[in-house]
Design a protein around this motif. Structure first.
Motif, mmCIF file in Angstrom:
data_model
loop_
_atom_site.group_PDB
_atom_site.id
_atom_site.type_symbol
_atom_site.label_atom_id
_atom_site.label_comp_id
_atom_site.label_asym_id
_atom_site.label_seq_id
_atom_site.Cartn_x
_atom_site.Cartn_y
_atom_site.Cartn_z
ATOM 1 N N GLN A 108 0.831 -1.202 0.000
ATOM 2 C CA GLN A 108 0.000 0.000 0.000
ATOM 3 C C GLN A 108 0.870 1.258 0.000
ATOM 4 N N LEU A 109 1.980 1.208 0.719
ATOM 5 C CA LEU A 109 2.890 2.356 0.760
ATOM 6 C C LEU A 109 3.537 2.618 -0.594
ATOM 7 N N LEU A 110 3.791 1.552 -1.349
ATOM 8 C CA LEU A 110 4.369 1.740 -2.680
ATOM 9 C C LEU A 110 3.469 2.613 -3.551
ATOM 10 N N LYS A 111 2.179 2.592 -3.284
ATOM 11 C CA LYS A 111 1.227 3.422 -4.036
ATOM 12 C C LYS A 111 1.060 4.801 -3.403
ATOM 13 N N ALA A 112 1.148 4.878 -2.083
ATOM 14 C CA ALA A 112 0.885 6.135 -1.379
ATOM 15 C C ALA A 112 2.070 7.096 -1.401
ATOM 16 N N LEU A 113 3.285 6.580 -1.286
ATOM 17 C CA LEU A 113 4.458 7.456 -1.183
ATOM 18 C C LEU A 113 4.650 8.375 -2.390
ATOM 19 N N PRO A 114 4.444 7.920 -3.628
ATOM 20 C CA PRO A 114 4.581 8.860 -4.752
ATOM 21 C C PRO A 114 3.575 10.018 -4.665
ATOM 22 N N LEU B 291 1.628 16.193 6.231
ATOM 23 C CA LEU B 291 2.195 15.006 5.590
ATOM 24 C C LEU B 291 3.198 14.316 6.507
ATOM 25 N N ILE B 292 3.989 15.105 7.211
ATOM 26 C CA ILE B 292 4.950 14.523 8.149
ATOM 27 C C ILE B 292 4.213 13.785 9.266
ATOM 28 N N GLY B 293 3.156 14.382 9.787
ATOM 29 C CA GLY B 293 2.373 13.716 10.829
ATOM 30 C C GLY B 293 1.810 12.392 10.342
ATOM 31 N N ALA B 294 1.277 12.394 9.138
ATOM 32 C CA ALA B 294 0.716 11.168 8.568
ATOM 33 C C ALA B 294 1.827 10.127 8.354
ATOM 34 N N ALA B 295 2.959 10.567 7.850
ATOM 35 C CA ALA B 295 4.069 9.649 7.593
ATOM 36 C C ALA B 295 4.628 9.075 8.898
ATOM 37 N N ARG C 1 2.945 8.540 11.657
ATOM 38 C CA ARG C 1 2.000 7.529 12.141
ATOM 39 C C ARG C 1 2.233 6.205 11.416
ATOM 40 N N VAL C 2 2.490 6.282 10.114
ATOM 41 C CA VAL C 2 2.797 5.083 9.330
ATOM 42 C C VAL C 2 4.066 4.414 9.861
ATOM 43 N N GLU C 3 5.101 5.207 10.084
ATOM 44 C CA GLU C 3 6.368 4.651 10.568
ATOM 45 C C GLU C 3 6.194 3.959 11.909
ATOM 46 N N HIS C 4 5.440 4.556 12.805
ATOM 47 C CA HIS C 4 5.244 3.945 14.128
ATOM 48 C C HIS C 4 4.453 2.639 14.016
ATOM 49 N N TYR C 5 3.479 2.617 13.136
ATOM 50 C CA TYR C 5 2.724 1.390 12.890
ATOM 51 C C TYR C 5 3.661 0.300 12.372
ATOM 52 N N GLU C 6 4.490 0.664 11.400
ATOM 53 C CA GLU C 6 5.421 -0.312 10.837
ATOM 54 C C GLU C 6 6.443 -0.780 11.877
ATOM 55 N N MET C 7 6.953 0.129 12.677
ATOM 56 C CA MET C 7 7.936 -0.263 13.693
ATOM 57 C C MET C 7 7.328 -1.279 14.658
ATOM 58 N N ALA C 8 6.105 -1.048 15.074
ATOM 59 C CA ALA C 8 5.451 -1.986 15.985
ATOM 60 C C ALA C 8 5.252 -3.344 15.308
ATOM 61 N N ALA C 9 4.819 -3.325 14.068
ATOM 62 C CA ALA C 9 4.554 -4.576 13.348
ATOM 63 C C ALA C 9 5.842 -5.355 13.077
ATOM 64 N N TYR C 10 6.886 -4.658 12.658
ATOM 65 C CA TYR C 10 8.157 -5.350 12.397
ATOM 66 C C TYR C 10 8.776 -5.892 13.684
ATOM 67 N N LYS D 114 14.362 10.964 10.860
ATOM 68 C CA LYS D 114 14.530 12.003 9.833
ATOM 69 C C LYS D 114 13.275 12.876 9.748
ATOM 70 N N LEU D 115 12.119 12.232 9.803
ATOM 71 C CA LEU D 115 10.862 12.985 9.749
ATOM 72 C C LEU D 115 10.718 13.893 10.973
ATOM 73 N N ALA D 116 11.104 13.387 12.129
ATOM 74 C CA ALA D 116 11.015 14.189 13.356
ATOM 75 C C ALA D 116 11.915 15.414 13.255
ATOM 76 N N GLU D 117 13.099 15.233 12.721
ATOM 77 C CA GLU D 117 14.037 16.354 12.569
ATOM 78 C C GLU D 117 13.509 17.356 11.545
ATOM 79 N N LEU D 118 13.006 16.862 10.446
ATOM 80 C CA LEU D 118 12.457 17.716 9.406
ATOM 81 C C LEU D 118 11.241 18.486 9.908
ATOM 82 N N ALA D 119 10.466 17.860 10.776
ATOM 83 C CA ALA D 119 9.268 18.505 11.317
ATOM 84 C C ALA D 119 9.608 19.787 12.076
#
Length: 183
Positions: free
Chosen positions: A23-29, A101-105, A107-116, A148-153
């Motif tokens: 799903q991310l492969l479609k959303a990131l672009p 966008l950073i906030g949304a991204a 949330r995705v990263e935290h979801y992935e970190m928990a799942a991995y 990186k997202l946190a720093e950019l934010a």
């Protein structure tokens, strides 16, 4: 593998991750295209390439298990992607949109970190040390992306607050901010 129920759960978790990454492969672009910050756009594009690698690692794990990665939709990621799309549809512009966008991204990263992390722990218990290593590598990349997202934010959120002030206040001839009055 010693425990069939745990193996079934493990494969299910991996399928969920595969769906999430797909799903991310479609959303990131779309997120990259919406970003006004060159640095954020580049970050999304780099994470897209990284996500392709995540999919390849998962495919390698599935192959070694003689399993197929299909047949499951990650509803958690679907919801997170939908939330990200809503941010893009809200009419925000420039740094404010980027902040969303950073906030949304993130949330995705935290979801992935928990799942991995969960899948990695199951792999370890099942004695799948190579799988655990592959999952750990992806987990580390997800953490780096979040950092990186946190720093950019920090910079983008500061820019967003300035843009908001500029909308509310105009500049006087002396360069001082003065409040805009509605006519």
């Amino acid at each position: 593998m010693p425990n069939k129920s745990l193996k079934k759960l493990y494969v299910d978790e991996l399928k969920d991750l595969f769906s999430a990454e797909s799903q991310l492969l479609k959303a990131l672009p779309k997120m990259a295209k919406a970003a006004s910050s060159d640095e954020l756009r580049t970050g999304f594009e780099e994470h897209l390439e990284q996500t392709r690698g995540h999919v390849q690692r998962l495919e390698e794990i599935f192959e070694s298990l003689d399993e197929r990665p299909k047949d499951k939709k990650c509803v958690g990621m679907a919801g997170l992607v939908k939330e990200g799309s809503e941010v893009m549809e809200e009419g925000f512009e420039d740094a404010v949109l980027d902040a969303g966008l950073i906030g949304a991204a993130r949330r995705v990263e935290h979801y992935e970190m928990a799942a991995y992390a969960a899948a990695r722990e199951i792999a370890r218990v099942l004695g799948q040390t190579k799988h655990a290593s592959l999952l750990e590598k992806t987990l580390a990349e997800e953490k780096q992306t979040d950092d990186k997202l946190a720093e950019l934010a920090k910079a983008i959120n500061a820019q967003a607050i300035e843009e908001g002030s500029e909308e509310q206040y105009g500049s006087s001839p002396a360069g001082k901010k003065t409040q805009k009055h509605a006519a």
